[in-house]
Scaffold this motif. Structure first.
Motif, PDB file in Angstrom:
ATOM      1  N   VAL A   1      -0.435   6.899  -6.064  1.00 21.80           N
ATOM      2  CA  VAL A   1       0.777   6.327  -5.473  1.00 21.80           C
ATOM      3  C   VAL A   1       0.722   4.802  -5.510  1.00 21.80           C
ATOM      4  O   VAL A   1       1.717   4.127  -5.795  1.00 21.80           O
ATOM      5  CB  VAL A   1       0.957   6.837  -4.030  1.00 21.80           C
ATOM      6  N   TYR A   2      -0.456   4.265  -5.230  1.00 20.08           N
ATOM      7  CA  TYR A   2      -0.609   2.810  -5.261  1.00 20.08           C
ATOM      8  C   TYR A   2      -0.379   2.261  -6.665  1.00 20.08           C
ATOM      9  O   TYR A   2       0.266   1.210  -6.842  1.00 20.08           O
ATOM     10  CB  TYR A   2      -1.998   2.427  -4.760  1.00 20.08           C
ATOM     11  N   ALA A   3      -0.895   2.953  -7.674  1.00 14.88           N
ATOM     12  CA  ALA A   3      -0.688   2.499  -9.058  1.00 14.88           C
ATOM     13  C   ALA A   3       0.791   2.534  -9.424  1.00 14.88           C
ATOM     14  O   ALA A   3       1.314   1.600 -10.050  1.00 14.88           O
ATOM     15  CB  ALA A   3      -1.504   3.365 -10.018  1.00 14.88           C
ATOM     16  N   TRP A   4       1.492   3.601  -9.030  1.00 15.50           N
ATOM     17  CA  TRP A   4       2.924   3.702  -9.323  1.00 15.50           C
ATOM     18  C   TRP A   4       3.711   2.640  -8.571  1.00 15.50           C
ATOM     19  O   TRP A   4       4.616   2.000  -9.124  1.00 15.50           O
ATOM     20  CB  TRP A   4       3.421   5.100  -8.971  1.00 15.50           C
TER      21      TRP A   4
ATOM     22  N   SER B   1       0.834  -1.204   0.000  1.00 13.72           N
ATOM     23  CA  SER B   1       0.000   0.000   0.000  1.00 13.72           C
ATOM     24  C   SER B   1       0.870   1.256   0.000  1.00 13.72           C
ATOM     25  O   SER B   1       2.078   1.195   0.242  1.00 13.72           O
ATOM     26  CB  SER B   1      -0.918  -0.005   1.224  1.00 13.72           C
ATOM     27  N   PRO B   2       0.262   2.417  -0.217  1.00 15.23           N
ATOM     28  CA  PRO B   2       1.041   3.664  -0.159  1.00 15.23           C
ATOM     29  C   PRO B   2       1.678   3.923   1.198  1.00 15.23           C
ATOM     30  O   PRO B   2       2.720   4.591   1.260  1.00 15.23           O
ATOM     31  CB  PRO B   2       0.001   4.738  -0.516  1.00 15.23           C
ATOM     32  N   ASP B   3       1.073   3.432   2.294  1.00 11.36           N
ATOM     33  CA  ASP B   3       1.699   3.622   3.604  1.00 11.36           C
ATOM     34  C   ASP B   3       3.093   3.012   3.635  1.00 11.36           C
ATOM     35  O   ASP B   3       4.045   3.632   4.134  1.00 11.36           O
ATOM     36  CB  ASP B   3       0.831   2.987   4.695  1.00 11.36           C
ATOM     37  N   TYR B   4       3.215   1.805   3.134  1.00 15.10           N
ATOM     38  CA  TYR B   4       4.522   1.152   3.105  1.00 15.10           C
ATOM     39  C   TYR B   4       5.458   1.863   2.127  1.00 15.10           C
ATOM     40  O   TYR B   4       6.667   1.960   2.379  1.00 15.10           O
ATOM     41  CB  TYR B   4       4.354  -0.311   2.704  1.00 15.10           C
ATOM     42  N   TYR B   5       4.914   2.370   1.026  1.00 12.44           N
ATOM     43  CA  TYR B   5       5.745   3.069   0.046  1.00 12.44           C
ATOM     44  C   TYR B   5       6.363   4.327   0.655  1.00 12.44           C
ATOM     45  O   TYR B   5       7.534   4.656   0.374  1.00 12.44           O
ATOM     46  CB  TYR B   5       4.907   3.415  -1.182  1.00 12.44           C
ATOM     47  N   HIS B   6       5.615   5.030   1.479  1.00 10.20           N
ATOM     48  CA  HIS B   6       6.172   6.221   2.122  1.00 10.20           C
ATOM     49  C   HIS B   6       7.264   5.854   3.120  1.00 10.20           C
ATOM     50  O   HIS B   6       8.221   6.617   3.306  1.00 10.20           O
ATOM     51  CB  HIS B   6       5.052   6.988   2.822  1.00 10.20           C
TER      52      HIS B   6
ATOM     53  N   THR C   1      13.318   6.388  -5.392  1.00  9.73           N
ATOM     54  CA  THR C   1      12.218   7.291  -5.108  1.00  9.73           C
ATOM     55  C   THR C   1      12.209   8.402  -6.139  1.00  9.73           C
ATOM     56  O   THR C   1      13.227   8.686  -6.792  1.00  9.73           O
ATOM     57  CB  THR C   1      12.347   7.888  -3.699  1.00  9.73           C
ATOM     58  N   ALA C   2      11.050   9.036  -6.278  1.00  8.79           N
ATOM     59  CA  ALA C   2      10.936  10.093  -7.280  1.00  8.79           C
ATOM     60  C   ALA C   2      11.901  11.233  -6.978  1.00  8.79           C
ATOM     61  O   ALA C   2      12.503  11.818  -7.886  1.00  8.79           O
ATOM     62  CB  ALA C   2       9.490  10.596  -7.337  1.00  8.79           C
TER      63      ALA C   2
ATOM     64  N   ARG D   1      13.673   5.340   3.457  1.00  8.28           N
ATOM     65  CA  ARG D   1      14.794   4.394   3.451  1.00  8.28           C
ATOM     66  C   ARG D   1      14.806   3.542   4.714  1.00  8.28           C
ATOM     67  O   ARG D   1      15.861   3.263   5.287  1.00  8.28           O
ATOM     68  CB  ARG D   1      16.116   5.130   3.254  1.00  8.28           C
ATOM     69  N   ARG D   2      13.624   3.092   5.105  1.00 11.81           N
ATOM     70  CA  ARG D   2      13.504   2.208   6.266  1.00 11.81           C
ATOM     71  C   ARG D   2      13.768   0.774   5.846  1.00 11.81           C
ATOM     72  O   ARG D   2      13.156   0.273   4.903  1.00 11.81           O
ATOM     73  CB  ARG D   2      12.101   2.328   6.859  1.00 11.81           C
ATOM     74  N   PRO D   3      14.634   0.040   6.516  1.00  9.91           N
ATOM     75  CA  PRO D   3      14.862  -1.371   6.176  1.00  9.91           C
ATOM     76  C   PRO D   3      13.621  -2.215   6.454  1.00  9.91           C
ATOM     77  O   PRO D   3      12.766  -1.870   7.266  1.00  9.91           O
ATOM     78  CB  PRO D   3      16.036  -1.770   7.075  1.00  9.91           C
ATOM     79  N   TYR D   4      13.567  -3.356   5.774  1.00  9.00           N
ATOM     80  CA  TYR D   4      12.411  -4.252   5.898  1.00  9.00           C
ATOM     81  C   TYR D   4      12.254  -4.760   7.324  1.00  9.00           C
ATOM     82  O   TYR D   4      11.141  -4.756   7.874  1.00  9.00           O
ATOM     83  CB  TYR D   4      12.594  -5.415   4.929  1.00  9.00           C
TER      84      TYR D   4
END
Length: 851
Positions: free
Chosen positions: A325-328, A271-276, A542-543, A281-284
């Motif tokens: 954001v979700y589509a990208w 989801s976009p939350d995870y994308y942000h 990232t953009a 640059r947060r590790p998994y």
């Protein structure tokens, strides 16, 4: 003399899916006994390789549970629970792999090493299963190639090192794919669709991602709407029938409806939350510790039913809030499935050799690049080859399965580990492409023409190959295949042009330019965004980071061009210092301004895109210009050499190179087709792009003289007057600068601010011979290479200029000499462009009917 092929050579009468067809006889490798022996050796060797990696891993590990990482503790807990006869009380995992571990623990005890050895043997079953699946689609030799790729693939051979479900899931998925292909090849037998659904349900009980496959595949494989329902019903019954008992178990155990297992917040991770969080640059593992841990997020455990549903609702709200954001992010995840997720697989250093060198050797790096980059690209190339050969429809089931997993990963969460079970399917596609190219030599009999030298003997040797009456040796088969395609070369005087390429060569060249430049930008970004200094923060995908790296092109000449495009030329009295933008011609800034007006985005990005497209079309025009003289294939090779030449990377940066090449070649092509007004306009644009574009007058004037002398085109007064537009455009620009600065030659004299002056040609070349220590701007002495290239190009240009159709004036030449000169001009190149060495190396006459 041409020989009619016998009836045995009619391959249309031979079913392609028959076990002993001619397609299985290419290269003489289809002897079933040999195939069985080689397949057995591959299986044993693959099992030995997997056992070796499992032994090597266990040899360096402690004997306790502290060695387990990731999902291994959960699998180990469930397997040991089942081995002791206790209930399956963990809803985040399906039951099949824990049941496999339970069997291993019952036989060998609660030991990890024997369980790994057992799953190494089970994982090696993927080798013969790949052959069985591929045999449904390709010939025996090609299926053996697919099995060999699976036996040696690094990702599959290392599955034995971890207590993960992939070692069991790969053979199970192959069985499901085999059942689907078998059902698709005989869709009228509903029992096969029932078996296919049951195989899909078994795969679902190993990894839940396969759950909805039974809904998609029958719909895609059926030919008509009626067949879709006829196939969907038995497939659904087979899939649901085996899942019902496990669903009932979950209802009794957890008092909730749970078909297989929880999703472990997989939708939220896409989801976009995870994308942000990725943009930060947060590790998994850090995200799992702080956002997905029940101790940190208020008690919502994603491995439990209620916690998983809470994260799913949170993901839906995030997607509805930011659908763009979700589509990208989904488009990116479609690629992450194959090359790896930046946060989970790469540590935000994708494909970084320098990063991997800090903890691994070159062997590991090579395996990673082969698994995550080379092998998927080979699969993509195989799809292109199969489509061009008309064989893509035979592999529709494979494509549907690959597309299903790609779409599911794009919508939820993707990392490289999720694509490893799909490696055998890619191997089958690659083998299918090899098969499509290998069988063509044997199956396609030579066309009948008077120059065919195959004769009765060649046909007699090819016929047993096609009909399957004998299996020749490998060398005999290869010689026969080559002999069957051999043709007599025509004399040079009889050849007019090379065979035309299939499809559109111009479109191919434009596509190659775009794809190669995108690849160069990607490689350059990865290199620049991963510095050697460990204290410097590495850039991610990232953009913002990509925009920052692209904006680094805004230096030197692009800065001046952008200033002209945005603000125009500087208005002040002329002085030779400081620097001023009068030194730059106006054509490219005008194009840049127009592109920015249409795009409205980043000016550097717009200029790079525009220049890449202009360079692609310029290479296409070069092909159109040269093809009538040197043939399509030689012209296409010329375009490929232009694309591959290192200096042409300047064609994509925000400069005037691409526009200058486009309008110059366009003017020459217009002159070739006698469009003098278009040639004059394009020549004027070339002059306004670079001042030395005025030299385009020379070939255009020669072309007009040629047209007037040979009568191949009308050389009217208006055509000569149109060429005047070329110098007039340059004079007009200088007059405009005089209006701004008071100096008519401001564009020339301002060059002194950069220490540039007008000099005779080859000045730098001669300077090298007097002072061989010339070093260029980047402190690399490339001058010797430049001198060699200049000398070779000069020689080639002189060699080509000797064949240029210059009108011979009847001055002191005798009448016979003039006649011989006019006669020789009829066999010379008609192109007004002299490409270095091409007319001299490969001369061809014009096509019949052309002047």
């Amino acid at each position: 003399m041409a020989v009619d092929a016998p009836a045995e050579l009619d391959t249309a009468a031979v079913p392609l899916d028959a076990p002993d067809t001619a397609r299985a006889r290419w290269a003489g490798l289809a002897d079933p006994r040999r195939i069985a022996i080689v397949l057995a050796l591959l299986t044993v060797g693959g099992a030995a390789l997997r056992l070796y990696y499992a032994w090597r891993y266990n040899d360096h590990q402690v004997a306790g549970p502290t060695r387990l990482t990731g999902d291994e503790p959960g699998y180990d807990y469930l397997g040991w629970q089942l081995a002791r006869g206790r209930a399956f009380d963990y809803e985040a995992q399906p039951p099949l792999y824990p049941a496999f571990l339970a069997v291993c623990y019952l036989v060998f005890g609660h030991e990890y090493a024997p369980a790994m050895y057992a799953q190494a043997i089970v994982g090696a079953l993927a080798i013969p299963l790949t052959y069985v699946v591929a045999r449904r689609l390709v010939t025996r030799p090609a299926a053996l190639i697919a099995a060999a790729l699976v036996a040696t693939h690094p990702s599959l051979t290392h599955h034995a090192e971890r207590l993960y479900s992939e070692a069991v899931y790969v053979p199970v998925l192959l069985v499901a794919v085999w059942a689907l292909i078998a059902a698709a090849q005989d869709p009228d037998r509903r029992v096969r669709w029932l078996v296919a659904g049951m195989a899909i349900s078994v795969a679902t009980l190993t990894r839940p991602t396969t759950g909805l496959l039974f809904l998609l595949v029958p719909l895609c494989l059926a030919r008509t709407r009626r067949d879709r329902w006829r196939t969907l019903i038995p497939a659904g019954l087979g899939a649901v029938g085996l899942l019902v008992p496990w669903t009932i178990h979950n209802a009794v155990q957890y008092h909730e409806f749970l078909p297989v297992s929880t999703t472990t917040a997989i939708l939220w991770q896409g989801s976009p939350d995870y994308y942000h969080l990725m943009e930060q640059r947060r590790p998994y593992l850090d995200i799992w510790t702080h956002e997905l841990s029940a101790a940190a997020n208020g008690g919502h455990d994603p491995t439990r039913i209620d916690g998983d549903r809470w994260f799913t609702r949170k993901a839906v709200r995030s997607i509805a809030r930011e659908p763009d954001v979700y589509a990208w992010y989904s488009l990116k995840k479609a690629g992450y499935l194959w090359i790896g997720h930046p946060s989970a697989d790469w540590g935000y250093a994708p494909l970084s050799v320098r990063e991997m060198r800090t903890y691994a050797g070159w062997g590991f790096i090579g395996r990673v690049f082969y698994s995550r980059l080379v092998f998927p690209l080979l699969g993509l190339a195989a799809i292109v080859v199969l489509r061009r050969r008309g064989k893509l429809g035979d592999h529709r089931a494979i494509l549907v399965v690959l597309g299903y997993f790609t779409v599911v990963s794009a919508l939820t969460y993707a990392e490289a580990r999720h694509s490893e079970p799909l490696v055998p399917l890619l191997a089958i596609l690659i083998a299918g492409a090899i098969d499509a190219r290998g069988t063509k030599q044997v199956l396609d009999p030579p066309a009948a023409d008077t120059n065919d030298q195959t004769g009765p003997d060649a046909v007699a040797e090819v016929a047993p190959l096609v009909t399957g009456r004998r299996t020749p040796r490998l060398g005999t088969a290869l010689r026969t295949a080559l002999r069957s395609r051999r043709r007599t070369r025509q004399p040079r005087s009889m050849r007019t042009t090379a065979p035309r390429l299939s499809h559109s060569p111009v479109a191919k060249l434009v596509a190659i330019v775009v794809l190669s430049r995108m690849a160069l930008l990607l490689v350059g970004y990865l290199w620049v965004a991963n510095p050697d200094d460990p204290t410097v923060e590495r850039a991610g995908f990232t953009a913002t980071a990509v925009r920052e790296q692209i904006n680094t092109f805004d230096y030197g000449d692009p800065t001046w061009y952008r200033g002209i495009a945005e603000d125009g030329y500087e208005r002040r009295a002329f002085t030779s210092t400081p620097h001023a933008n009068w030194a730059f011609s106006p054509a490219f800034p005008a194009v840049w301004r127009a592109v920015m007006a249409v795009d409205g985005g980043e000016p550097i990005v717009a200029a790079i895109l525009a220049n890449t497209l202009m360079f692609g079309f310029a290479v296409g025009l070069v092909f159109r210009l040269l093809a009538p003289d040197i043939g399509d294939r030689a012209a296409f090779l010329t375009g490929l050499l232009m694309i591959a030449y290192p200096a042409t990377h300047h064609a994509s940066r925000p400069g005037a190179e691409s526009l200058f090449l486009l309008v110059t070649v366009g003017a020459l092509l217009a002159a070739r087709h006698r469009h003098w007004s278009s040639a004059a306009v394009l020549g004027s644009v070339a002059t306004l792009t670079r001042p030395h574009g005025i030299l385009i007058l020379v070939p255009l004037v020669l072309s007009l003289l040629r047209a007037r002398r040979t009568g191949t085109g009308r050389a009217r007064v208006v055509d000569w007057a149109g060429l005047v537009l070329i110098p007039v455009s340059l004079v007009s620009f200088w007059a405009y600068l005089r209006h701004l600065t008071g100096n008519f030659f401001a564009a020339v004299e301002i060059q002194e601010a950069w220490d540039l002056r007008v000099a005779f040609p080859y000045r730098s070349t001669l300077a090298f011979f007097t002072d061989p220590t010339i070093v260029d701007y980047f402190h690399l002495n490339l001058t010797p290479l430049s001198v060699a290239v200049i000398v070779a190009a000069t020689w080639a240009a002189i060699a080509g200029f000797r064949k240029f159709p210059i009108p011979i004036p009847p001055c002191r030449l005798g009448r016979d000499q003039c006649a011989r000169g006019r006669e020789s001009q009829q066999h010379r190149s008609q192109s007004p462009l002299v490409v270095a060495g091409v007319p001299a190396l490969r001369r061809r006459g014009g096509r019949p009917g052309q002047p």
